[in-house]
Design a protein around this motif. Structure first.
Motif, PDB file in Angstrom:
ATOM      1  N   UNK A   8     -21.071  -7.979 -24.496  1.00  0.00           N
ATOM      2  CA  UNK A   8     -22.026  -8.674 -23.619  1.00  0.00           C
ATOM      3  C   UNK A   8     -21.769  -8.310 -22.156  1.00  0.00           C
ATOM      4  N   UNK A   9     -20.498  -8.261 -21.785  1.00  0.00           N
ATOM      5  CA  UNK A   9     -20.124  -7.943 -20.406  1.00  0.00           C
ATOM      6  C   UNK A   9     -20.621  -6.553 -20.019  1.00  0.00           C
ATOM      7  N   UNK A  10     -20.409  -5.586 -20.899  1.00  0.00           N
ATOM      8  CA  UNK A  10     -20.797  -4.212 -20.606  1.00  0.00           C
ATOM      9  C   UNK A  10     -22.309  -4.039 -20.567  1.00  0.00           C
ATOM     10  N   UNK A  11     -23.030  -4.890 -21.288  1.00  0.00           N
ATOM     11  CA  UNK A  11     -24.480  -4.792 -21.313  1.00  0.00           C
ATOM     12  C   UNK A  11     -25.176  -5.619 -20.254  1.00  0.00           C
ATOM     13  N   UNK A  12     -24.425  -6.343 -19.459  1.00  0.00           N
ATOM     14  CA  UNK A  12     -24.996  -7.223 -18.441  1.00  0.00           C
ATOM     15  C   UNK A  12     -24.904  -6.549 -17.076  1.00  0.00           C
ATOM     16  N   UNK A  13     -26.037  -6.168 -16.463  1.00  0.00           N
ATOM     17  CA  UNK A  13     -25.987  -5.478 -15.168  1.00  0.00           C
ATOM     18  C   UNK A  13     -25.433  -6.335 -14.034  1.00  0.00           C
ATOM     19  N   UNK A  14     -25.348  -7.638 -14.233  1.00  0.00           N
ATOM     20  CA  UNK A  14     -24.794  -8.516 -13.193  1.00  0.00           C
ATOM     21  C   UNK A  14     -23.263  -8.560 -13.239  1.00  0.00           C
ATOM     22  N   UNK A  15     -22.659  -7.942 -14.280  1.00  0.00           N
ATOM     23  CA  UNK A  15     -21.210  -7.964 -14.456  1.00  0.00           C
ATOM     24  C   UNK A  15     -20.612  -6.614 -14.087  1.00  0.00           C
ATOM     25  N   UNK A  16     -19.531  -6.648 -13.348  1.00  0.00           N
ATOM     26  CA  UNK A  16     -18.841  -5.412 -12.974  1.00  0.00           C
ATOM     27  C   UNK A  16     -17.334  -5.612 -13.062  1.00  0.00           C
ATOM     28  N   UNK A  17     -16.651  -4.495 -13.241  1.00  0.00           N
ATOM     29  CA  UNK A  17     -15.196  -4.479 -13.250  1.00  0.00           C
ATOM     30  C   UNK A  17     -14.728  -3.634 -12.071  1.00  0.00           C
ATOM     31  N   UNK A  18     -13.750  -4.131 -11.326  1.00  0.00           N
ATOM     32  CA  UNK A  18     -13.257  -3.380 -10.176  1.00  0.00           C
ATOM     33  C   UNK A  18     -11.729  -3.373 -10.175  1.00  0.00           C
ATOM     34  N   UNK A  19     -11.185  -2.320  -9.599  1.00  0.00           N
ATOM     35  CA  UNK A  19      -9.741  -2.222  -9.361  1.00  0.00           C
ATOM     36  C   UNK A  19      -9.497  -2.284  -7.853  1.00  0.00           C
ATOM     37  N   UNK A  20      -8.571  -3.120  -7.454  1.00  0.00           N
ATOM     38  CA  UNK A  20      -8.033  -3.119  -6.088  1.00  0.00           C
ATOM     39  C   UNK A  20      -9.063  -3.359  -4.997  1.00  0.00           C
ATOM     40  N   UNK A  21     -10.165  -4.019  -5.298  1.00  0.00           N
ATOM     41  CA  UNK A  21     -11.152  -4.300  -4.247  1.00  0.00           C
ATOM     42  C   UNK A  21     -10.898  -5.643  -3.567  1.00  0.00           C
ATOM     43  N   UNK A  22     -10.083  -6.502  -4.204  1.00  0.00           N
ATOM     44  CA  UNK A  22      -9.851  -7.845  -3.641  1.00  0.00           C
ATOM     45  C   UNK A  22      -8.471  -8.347  -4.058  1.00  0.00           C
ATOM     46  N   UNK A  23      -7.450  -7.527  -3.823  1.00  0.00           N
ATOM     47  CA  UNK A  23      -6.107  -7.882  -4.280  1.00  0.00           C
ATOM     48  C   UNK A  23      -5.668  -9.237  -3.730  1.00  0.00           C
ATOM     49  N   UNK A  24      -5.866  -9.452  -2.448  1.00  0.00           N
ATOM     50  CA  UNK A  24      -5.391 -10.702  -1.848  1.00  0.00           C
ATOM     51  C   UNK A  24      -6.104 -11.910  -2.445  1.00  0.00           C
ATOM     52  N   UNK A  25      -7.387 -11.789  -2.721  1.00  0.00           N
ATOM     53  CA  UNK A  25      -8.113 -12.895  -3.339  1.00  0.00           C
ATOM     54  C   UNK A  25      -7.592 -13.160  -4.755  1.00  0.00           C
ATOM     55  N   UNK A  26      -7.262 -12.095  -5.465  1.00  0.00           N
ATOM     56  CA  UNK A  26      -6.756 -12.258  -6.828  1.00  0.00           C
ATOM     57  C   UNK A  26      -5.414 -12.982  -6.822  1.00  0.00           C
ATOM     58  N   UNK A  27      -4.485 -12.560  -5.980  1.00  0.00           N
ATOM     59  CA  UNK A  27      -3.166 -13.185  -6.009  1.00  0.00           C
ATOM     60  C   UNK A  27      -3.239 -14.632  -5.523  1.00  0.00           C
ATOM     61  N   UNK A  28      -4.112 -14.922  -4.559  1.00  0.00           N
ATOM     62  CA  UNK A  28      -4.276 -16.316  -4.128  1.00  0.00           C
ATOM     63  C   UNK A  28      -4.902 -17.154  -5.238  1.00  0.00           C
ATOM     64  N   UNK A  29      -5.837 -16.581  -5.990  1.00  0.00           N
ATOM     65  CA  UNK A  29      -6.437 -17.316  -7.113  1.00  0.00           C
ATOM     66  C   UNK A  29      -5.403 -17.580  -8.195  1.00  0.00           C
ATOM     67  N   UNK A  30      -4.533 -16.598  -8.459  1.00  0.00           N
ATOM     68  CA  UNK A  30      -3.463 -16.801  -9.441  1.00  0.00           C
ATOM     69  C   UNK A  30      -2.509 -17.888  -8.975  1.00  0.00           C
ATOM     70  N   UNK A  31      -2.211 -17.904  -7.682  1.00  0.00           N
ATOM     71  CA  UNK A  31      -1.305 -18.917  -7.133  1.00  0.00           C
ATOM     72  C   UNK A  31      -1.894 -20.320  -7.243  1.00  0.00           C
TER      73      UNK A  31
END
Length: 255
Positions: free
Chosen positions: A91-114
């Motif tokens: 479903x994710x791969x077939x949904x144009x509104x969904x994307x996968x990214x590497x390293x575009x928001x590292x700081x946001x990711x680590x703060x969300x994990x925290x």
């Protein structure tokens, strides 16, 4: 009378780590505890990971260094793509509104994990000192984020450490169902394409075990890290064809 554990070495900044074999055992109060103190700079962190050591401590504690035995790892070829997750990925791969990214928001990711609530824990080990240390590690090219996006919003992801052909998983978060699992599946697909055979998971959890992770001895883990960490690191980007690394494999687990 129970024997007291050996004192935990206190490290000065720049001081070398003791041998991992001297870490506290299962008979001690904190199995795997190796040392305290030291620094959280890029050089110290990369030296630690290259020897099978990682930092883990709570607010108000000194920096604590760990090397547990056994060690929980996910061999990338052993990843269990459950039928339910396969459907989610489709479903994710077939949904144009969904994307996968590497390293575009590292700081946001680590703060969300925290900020992720943890059952039975009053706080987080991703304290401000750790956040700043891993941001510096990311800026040095050794820490990376895998991000799940929907309608331009960051909905899940994970961050990890990479030395050579070895990846060390750190933490995940999800603001939507299965968003972190999609990120993990993407990391596994990337690792398979890049020739990374093992992802360190540090501690044993039921969730990781359900996805194919298993324990190995510390000695085996350290040997693997010593062999792989000195190799050339892969370029961190994701190509759609990488999904074939897991989607074309036979389902290995029930829903």
């Amino acid at each position: 009378m129970r024997k007291l554990p050996q004192p935990v070495p206190w490290l000065a900044a720049g001081e070398d780590f003791p041998p991992v074999e001297t870490a506290w055992s299962h008979e001690d109060p904190a199995p795997g505890l190796l040392a305290a103190g030291g620094a959280l700079d890029v050089l110290t962190l990369t030296q630690a990971y290259a020897r099978g050591i990682f930092p883990w401590f709570s607010l108000g504690q000194p920096v604590l260094w760990w090397s547990p035995d056994p060690r929980m790892v996910l061999r990338t070829q052993a990843f269990k793509l459950h039928r339910s997750l396969r459907k989610t990925l489709t479903r994710f791969l077939g949904d144009p509104s969904c994307t996968l990214r590497f390293d575009s928001a590292f700081e946001r990711v680590i703060h969300a994990c925290a900020g992720k609530p943890r059952t039975g824990q009053p706080g987080t080990w991703i304290v401000p000192e750790m956040v700043q240390a891993y941001i510096a590690l990311h800026q040095a090219g050794h820490a990376h984020s895998v991000e799940t996006w929907k309608n331009g919003e960051l909905v899940g992801g994970l961050y990890c450490v990479n030395l050579g052909r070895m990846v060390f998983g750190e933490s995940m978060f999800a603001h939507q169902t299965d968003a972190s699992k999609i990120a993990l599946a993407a990391l596994v697909a990337f690792c398979r394409a890049a020739g990374v055979e093992m992802i360190d998971c540090q501690q044993n959890t039921r969730h990781l075990a359900s996805l194919g992770a298993a324990e190995i001895s510390r000695a085996e883990f350290v040997r693997h890290v010593e062999k792989k960490a000195s190799q050339t690191a892969p370029a961190w980007h994701f190509e759609p064809v990488y999904w074939n690394q897991i989607l074309t494999a036979r389902t290995t687990a029930p829903p």
